[in-house]
Design a protein around this motif. Structure first.
Motif, PDB file in Angstrom:
ATOM      1  N   ASP A 242      46.018  43.222  21.512  1.00  0.00           N
ATOM      2  CA  ASP A 242      46.800  42.975  20.303  1.00  0.00           C
ATOM      3  C   ASP A 242      47.265  44.279  19.660  1.00  0.00           C
ATOM      4  O   ASP A 242      48.393  44.369  19.162  1.00  0.00           O
ATOM      5  CB  ASP A 242      45.970  42.178  19.295  1.00  0.00           C
ATOM      6  CG  ASP A 242      45.758  40.730  19.718  1.00  0.00           C
ATOM      7  OD1 ASP A 242      46.551  40.252  20.548  1.00  0.00           O
ATOM      8  OD2 ASP A 242      44.816  40.095  19.227  1.00  0.00           O
ATOM      9  N   THR A 275      50.644  34.684  16.182  1.00  0.00           N
ATOM     10  CA  THR A 275      49.341  34.068  16.441  1.00  0.00           C
ATOM     11  C   THR A 275      49.059  32.947  15.451  1.00  0.00           C
ATOM     12  O   THR A 275      48.640  31.846  15.833  1.00  0.00           O
ATOM     13  CB  THR A 275      48.218  35.126  16.352  1.00  0.00           C
ATOM     14  OG1 THR A 275      48.461  36.148  17.310  1.00  0.00           O
ATOM     15  CG2 THR A 275      46.868  34.492  16.619  1.00  0.00           C
ATOM     16  N   ILE A 279      48.751  28.831  16.176  1.00  0.00           N
ATOM     17  CA  ILE A 279      47.548  28.084  15.797  1.00  0.00           C
ATOM     18  C   ILE A 279      47.922  26.874  14.938  1.00  0.00           C
ATOM     19  O   ILE A 279      47.402  25.768  15.145  1.00  0.00           O
ATOM     20  CB  ILE A 279      46.559  28.996  15.037  1.00  0.00           C
ATOM     21  CG1 ILE A 279      45.972  30.048  15.981  1.00  0.00           C
ATOM     22  CG2 ILE A 279      45.432  28.172  14.419  1.00  0.00           C
ATOM     23  CD1 ILE A 279      45.109  31.081  15.294  1.00  0.00           C
ATOM     24  N   ASN A 282      49.063  24.074  16.867  1.00  0.00           N
ATOM     25  CA  ASN A 282      48.046  23.580  17.808  1.00  0.00           C
ATOM     26  C   ASN A 282      48.358  23.945  19.260  1.00  0.00           C
ATOM     27  O   ASN A 282      48.103  23.161  20.180  1.00  0.00           O
ATOM     28  CB  ASN A 282      47.881  22.056  17.686  1.00  0.00           C
ATOM     29  CG  ASN A 282      47.294  21.649  16.351  1.00  0.00           C
ATOM     30  OD1 ASN A 282      46.348  22.277  15.874  1.00  0.00           O
ATOM     31  ND2 ASN A 282      47.853  20.610  15.745  1.00  0.00           N
ATOM     32  N   SER A 284      47.584  25.769  22.600  1.00  0.00           N
ATOM     33  CA  SER A 284      46.338  26.168  23.253  1.00  0.00           C
ATOM     34  C   SER A 284      46.195  27.689  23.322  1.00  0.00           C
ATOM     35  O   SER A 284      47.180  28.417  23.477  1.00  0.00           O
ATOM     36  CB  SER A 284      46.279  25.588  24.671  1.00  0.00           C
ATOM     37  OG  SER A 284      45.236  26.176  25.419  1.00  0.00           O
ATOM     38  N   GLU A 285      44.948  28.160  23.208  1.00  0.00           N
ATOM     39  CA  GLU A 285      44.669  29.597  23.295  1.00  0.00           C
ATOM     40  C   GLU A 285      45.102  30.162  24.640  1.00  0.00           C
ATOM     41  O   GLU A 285      45.484  31.329  24.737  1.00  0.00           O
ATOM     42  CB  GLU A 285      43.177  29.850  23.084  1.00  0.00           C
ATOM     43  CG  GLU A 285      42.815  31.324  23.059  1.00  0.00           C
ATOM     44  CD  GLU A 285      41.336  31.547  22.810  1.00  0.00           C
ATOM     45  OE1 GLU A 285      40.899  32.720  22.901  1.00  0.00           O
ATOM     46  OE2 GLU A 285      40.625  30.573  22.537  1.00  0.00           O
ATOM     47  N   TYR A 286      45.053  29.335  25.680  1.00  0.00           N
ATOM     48  CA  TYR A 286      45.473  29.794  27.004  1.00  0.00           C
ATOM     49  C   TYR A 286      46.958  30.150  27.004  1.00  0.00           C
ATOM     50  O   TYR A 286      47.374  31.179  27.555  1.00  0.00           O
ATOM     51  CB  TYR A 286      45.208  28.711  28.061  1.00  0.00           C
ATOM     52  CG  TYR A 286      43.778  28.212  28.074  1.00  0.00           C
ATOM     53  CD1 TYR A 286      42.711  29.096  27.928  1.00  0.00           C
ATOM     54  CD2 TYR A 286      43.493  26.862  28.215  1.00  0.00           C
ATOM     55  CE1 TYR A 286      41.403  28.651  27.941  1.00  0.00           C
ATOM     56  CE2 TYR A 286      42.178  26.402  28.231  1.00  0.00           C
ATOM     57  CZ  TYR A 286      41.144  27.303  28.084  1.00  0.00           C
ATOM     58  OH  TYR A 286      39.855  26.859  28.094  1.00  0.00           O
ATOM     59  N   TYR A 287      47.767  29.309  26.360  1.00  0.00           N
ATOM     60  CA  TYR A 287      49.198  29.585  26.268  1.00  0.00           C
ATOM     61  C   TYR A 287      49.462  30.785  25.355  1.00  0.00           C
ATOM     62  O   TYR A 287      50.420  31.532  25.554  1.00  0.00           O
ATOM     63  CB  TYR A 287      49.944  28.360  25.756  1.00  0.00           C
ATOM     64  CG  TYR A 287      49.994  27.227  26.761  1.00  0.00           C
ATOM     65  CD1 TYR A 287      50.866  27.277  27.851  1.00  0.00           C
ATOM     66  CD2 TYR A 287      49.170  26.117  26.636  1.00  0.00           C
ATOM     67  CE1 TYR A 287      50.914  26.250  28.777  1.00  0.00           C
ATOM     68  CE2 TYR A 287      49.207  25.083  27.561  1.00  0.00           C
ATOM     69  CZ  TYR A 287      50.083  25.156  28.628  1.00  0.00           C
ATOM     70  OH  TYR A 287      50.115  24.142  29.555  1.00  0.00           O
ATOM     71  N   GLN A 288      48.613  30.954  24.336  1.00  0.00           N
ATOM     72  CA  GLN A 288      48.763  32.099  23.450  1.00  0.00           C
ATOM     73  C   GLN A 288      48.597  33.407  24.221  1.00  0.00           C
ATOM     74  O   GLN A 288      49.319  34.377  23.971  1.00  0.00           O
ATOM     75  CB  GLN A 288      47.732  32.035  22.317  1.00  0.00           C
ATOM     76  CG  GLN A 288      47.968  30.913  21.326  1.00  0.00           C
ATOM     77  CD  GLN A 288      46.965  30.932  20.196  1.00  0.00           C
ATOM     78  OE1 GLN A 288      46.571  31.978  19.714  1.00  0.00           O
ATOM     79  NE2 GLN A 288      46.536  29.750  19.744  1.00  0.00           N
ATOM     80  N   LEU A 289      47.652  33.435  25.155  1.00  0.00           N
ATOM     81  CA  LEU A 289      47.459  34.633  25.986  1.00  0.00           C
ATOM     82  C   LEU A 289      48.692  34.912  26.837  1.00  0.00           C
ATOM     83  O   LEU A 289      49.085  36.060  27.020  1.00  0.00           O
ATOM     84  CB  LEU A 289      46.221  34.456  26.875  1.00  0.00           C
ATOM     85  CG  LEU A 289      44.864  34.463  26.161  1.00  0.00           C
ATOM     86  CD1 LEU A 289      43.748  34.112  27.139  1.00  0.00           C
ATOM     87  CD2 LEU A 289      44.592  35.824  25.533  1.00  0.00           C
ATOM     88  N   LYS A 292      51.342  36.394  24.542  1.00  0.00           N
ATOM     89  CA  LYS A 292      51.033  37.782  24.191  1.00  0.00           C
ATOM     90  C   LYS A 292      51.319  38.726  25.359  1.00  0.00           C
ATOM     91  O   LYS A 292      51.872  39.812  25.175  1.00  0.00           O
ATOM     92  CB  LYS A 292      49.575  37.907  23.759  1.00  0.00           C
ATOM     93  CG  LYS A 292      49.275  37.299  22.401  1.00  0.00           C
ATOM     94  CD  LYS A 292      47.807  37.461  22.036  1.00  0.00           C
ATOM     95  CE  LYS A 292      47.510  36.843  20.679  1.00  0.00           C
ATOM     96  NZ  LYS A 292      46.071  36.988  20.333  1.00  0.00           N
TER      97      LYS A 292
END
Length: 316
Positions: A242, A275, A279, A282, A284-289, A292
């Motif tokens: 980040d 970020t 969130i 909603n 998914s954290e996987y898609y957030q990675l 990024k």
């Protein structure tokens, strides 16, 4: 040509504005005062560390150990306080440890001539192991009650971590833009050999840059410790991604010697808004990675393309 120049120069601000407008429409909760303060609080840790990373990258270096320094600092301070040490003294010792880690990184980078990527990657791994050794892999609880104000308190309605971040950015800006040392940092990153021949103490500049990175990472660890009210051996994991994304998005060249603190602030805010918005939606954290990683690749690509274009123009 004028439009292209404007996009290159101010594109990052357009991106931040676009994200704010997009998430404002996509989520009713985005523009609430509580959420905006939450975004600032969330980016405060990243922002504090980003100031130190800016100095390092401007010297054409990199510091991947920042996340582990945050973790070690958090658990070290927590353990010292748990043993009955005065919180202020525990914080001072922790900050000194951060500086020592910066000294160690610079020693191997400058004196032994090992690439910064390798040195700080090794430090990242070793320090994370030390954090687990200190805690036995378990969180450290039982901090003094008054310490929570550092990460959870407010001053004039502004979260204390945000104030700490602002102070770091202002100080970082003044040193970079208004002092001789700031000019030396840019010079070393642009052409290390030319700076050395001009009488610049390149060794000193690099030591200060990496020590500053270690110091601010330790400071961020202390703020994070207060915010979560426990020393977590996993604290700071992944923060290096980040921070680097925010710094590069802010216009600091990975090749060194180019970039401004003012741009870094915007880059950090973009990461925070992105970020937070994902969130709220909603995602998914996987898609957030994935997002990024894509943003980092895009930012670095733009940096290299811009630099190649300038070189082409200069040689024609």
């Amino acid at each position: 040509m004028a439009i292209r120049s404007a996009l290159i120069k101010y594109g990052i601000y357009f991106v931040l504005l676009f994200l704010i407008l997009f998430f404002s429409v996509a989520s009713d909760a985005f523009l609430s005062v509580n959420n905006l303060l939450n975004i600032l609080r969330q980016v405060s840790i990243i922002g504090i560390v980003a100031v130190g990373m800016t100095y390092v990258i401007l010297t054409a270096g990199i510091d991947l150990s920042i996340g582990s320094i945050i973790g070690v600092s958090a658990v070290l301070a927590a353990k010292l306080m748990l043993f009955g040490m005065n919180p202020f003294l525990a914080c001072i010792i922790t900050l000194i440890v951060g500086i020592i880690i910066g000294l160690m990184n610079t020693y191997f980078i400058h004196e032994i001539q090992i690439p910064p990527l390798i040195v700080t990657l090794a430090t990242l791994t070793a320090l994370r192991g030390i954090a687990y050794i200190i805690t036995g892999g378990l969180p450290v609880y039982g901090l003094p009650e008054g310490y929570s104000i550092v990460g959870q308190g407010y001053f004039l309605g502004i979260p204390v971590p945000v104030i700490v971040m602002i102070v770091c950015f202002v100080a970082g800006y003044i040193v970079l833009e208004k002092t001789r040392f700031g000019r030396y940092v840019y010079g070393v990153g642009s052409n290390e050999e030319a700076s050395r021949l001009s009488g610049v103490n390149v060794r000193k500049v690099k030591y200060i840059a990496y020590c500053l990175s270690g110091f601010l990472s330790a400071l961020a660890g202390l703020v994070l410790l207060s915010r979560v009210n426990s020393g977590q051996p996993t604290a700071g994991t992944g923060y290096e991604l980040d921070v680097i994304i925010g710094v590069v998005l802010g216009g600091v060249s990975m090749n060194g010697g180019e970039g401004r603190i003012s741009g870094v602030i915007t880059g950090i805010l973009i990461m925070g808004v992105l970020t937070n918005g994902m969130i709220l939606l909603n995602i998914s954290e996987y898609y957030q990675l994935v997002v990024k990683g894509g943003v980092l690749l895009l930012a670095v690509s733009l940096d290299y393309m811009t630099k190649k274009r300038r070189v082409k123009v200069a040689t024609t």
